[in-house]
Design an enzyme around this catalytic site. Structure first.
Site, PDB file in Angstrom:
ATOM      1  N   LYS A 170     -47.002 -12.542  42.940  1.00 11.65           N
ATOM      2  CA  LYS A 170     -48.557 -12.581  42.680  1.00 11.65           C
ATOM      3  C   LYS A 170     -49.640 -12.581  44.011  1.00 11.65           C
ATOM      4  CE  LYS A 170     -47.730 -13.293  38.533  1.00 11.65           C
ATOM      5  NZ  LYS A 170     -47.526 -14.245  37.657  1.00 11.65           N
TER       6      LYS A 170
HETATM    7  C1  LIG Z   1     -46.913 -14.891  36.252  1.00 15.20           C
HETATM    8  C2  LIG Z   1     -47.682 -15.271  35.258  1.00 15.20           C
HETATM    9  C3  LIG Z   1     -47.268 -16.414  34.605  1.00 15.20           C
HETATM   10  C4  LIG Z   1     -46.539 -17.434  34.922  1.00 15.20           C
HETATM   11  O1  LIG Z   1     -46.423 -17.844  36.137  1.00 15.20           O
HETATM   12  P1  LIG Z   1     -45.047 -18.451  36.939  1.00 15.20           P
HETATM   13  O2  LIG Z   1     -45.718 -19.031  38.083  1.00 15.20           O
HETATM   14  O3  LIG Z   1     -44.013 -17.261  37.213  1.00 15.20           O
HETATM   15  O4  LIG Z   1     -44.553 -19.532  35.825  1.00 15.20           O
HETATM   16  C5  LIG Z   1     -48.310 -16.751  33.253  1.00 15.20           C
HETATM   17  N1  LIG Z   1     -49.084 -15.868  32.859  1.00 15.20           N
HETATM   18  C6  LIG Z   1     -49.364 -14.485  33.385  1.00 15.20           C
HETATM   19  C7  LIG Z   1     -50.424 -13.882  32.983  1.00 15.20           C
HETATM   20  C8  LIG Z   1     -48.621 -14.164  34.618  1.00 15.20           C
HETATM   21  O5  LIG Z   1     -48.814 -13.280  35.226  1.00 15.20           O
END
Ligand SMILES: *Cc1c(COP(=O)(O)O)cnc(C)c1O
Length: 396
Positions: free
Chosen positions: A197
């Protein structure tokens, strides 16, 4: 060296920037300070995790924030804190990461998978309208790839039907809708700090929300059912330990100071790439590769990923392999959630999703790390497309 599938040397041999970017001095200093303090967790409160929650709340223009272990748990906690549970339905888009739906299952509710807009690929208000039943309790717009979902019609629908609105902002740190930051546009918004992210501590998540009662309920879900400021062994409701550590927060808090610069950098690359793709020779009436448009109301795209629609007559998996051989590895993107048997076996309900199905066949993504390169290098991506599209077998 791998030989390009289309002969000759690959278009790109230099490595792309890696992700995450190198640590900066402020991160090293704050991580060191937390390490030396011996207070690595956030159990007592008042530490760096709480500072991070407050900083994200400020940036989201809402009063409250709760740092959590990841965004999957954050979405679960937001739903649960807003009163969503067994017997309820939650409408989620068909073109998103699987956790948008599995967080709903974790809350004991039923994910209802609704189609996305065929152009911008975000949750379609028309599809939501068609999917609402008397069991619908919430809707989860996803701010996909860094551009906000079109929140005004979604919020209006939610208000009409009394639904909670949980924004999945896992990909949208810093994005804005009609001049307002995402995260604070519904009843709760959730960011992710997982390794891929725009800001990361390896793992992590953060919930922001505008309302005090909702905050207290969500905080309680994340802190074993305690009440904020209440007794340590007082647990007036059911909750879990979903906390982020202060060590992780120490990587993230200083990052906020450079987030805007990083978004500007990716934005410049995307703008350069769009100009380059416009110059590709046309394959029939359509431009062969176009940037997916943003939903109405996007005033700031945080450019987590760039979604490209490929309209050329080339099979997508072949295209991806050929682009990778040219030194330009792209992502295939999401299969539609409704095609995942595990979700339907667990009780998810899928509405008809022709737009998400089409996107699964003709949309590819340019990764965030690549967008961090010098904008002049966007030409490598376009050149690889030109080479691959000029000489590819047509789709079967
Ligand atoms: C990465 C992501 C998640 C989950 O995030 P985590 O921190 O890995 O649990 C949920 N929704 C979207 C759209 C994502 O890209």
């Amino acid at each position: 060296m791998t030989l390009a599938l289309h002969g000759g040397p690959p278009v790109r041999t230099a490595p792309w920037p890696s992700w995450p970017p190198p640590l900066d001095d402020a991160q090293r200093a704050l991580v060191g300070k937390v390490l030396d303090s011996g207070r690595w967790g956030a159990t007592q409160g008042g530490g760096v995790a709480d500072d991070l929650a407050a900083a994200f709340a400020r940036r989201s223009a809402v009063p409250y924030g709760v740092a959590v272990g990841n965004a999957t748990l954050g979405l679960f906690a937001a739903l649960r804190g807003l009163g969503v549970g067994p017997g309820d339905e939650v409408i989620v888009p068909a073109y998103t990461f699987v956790a948008s739906a599995t967080s709903v299952l974790l809350a004991g509710a039923v994910p209802v998978i609704a189609d996305v807009d065929p152009a911008d690929l975000h949750l379609s208000p028309d599809a939501v309208r068609a999917a609402v039943t008397d069991r619908t309790a919430a809707v989860m717009p996803v701010h996909l790839a860094g551009s906000p979902a079109d929140m005004d019609p979604l919020n209006a629908l939610a208000a009409r039907h009394g639904l909670a609105v949980v924004e999945d902002a896992a990909q949208a740190h810093g994005a804005e809708y009609r001049g307002r930051p995402v995260g604070g546009l519904g009843h709760a918004g959730v960011y992710s700090f997982q390794a891929s992210k725009a800001m990361t501590a390896g793992e992590g998540g953060l919930i922001v929300c505008p309302d005090e009662a909702a905050y207290e309920a969500i905080w309680s879900v994340c802190n074993l059912g305690r009440r904020p400021g209440g007794q340590w062994y007082g647990h007036p409701s059911v909750g879990w330990n979903l906390r982020l550590t202060d060590l992780q927060a120490a990587l993230l808090l200083p990052w906020l100071d450079r987030l805007d610069d990083e978004i500007a950098r990716r934005d410049a690359f995307c703008a350069a790439l769009e100009r380059e793709l416009d110059r590709l020779p046309a394959d029939g009436p359509a431009r062969p590769v176009t940037v997916a448009p943003r939903p109405p109301g996007t005033t700031r795209d945080s450019r987590h990923l760039l979604m490209l629609r490929v309209d050329a007559s080339v099979e997508r998996d072949f295209l991806l392999a050929a682009m990778a051989a040219e030194g330009v590895p792209l992502d295939a993107g999401y299969p539609p959630l409704g095609t995942m048997d595990a979700l339907t076996r667990a009780g998810a309900r899928a509405e008809p999703c022709p737009a998400a199905t089409a996107a699964a066949g003709n949309v590819v993504w340019v990764r965030q790390a690549m967008l961090m390169d010098d904008p002049a290098r966007a030409a490598d991506v376009a050149e690889a497309f030109a080479k691959v599209l000029a000489d590819s077998p047509p789709r079967p």
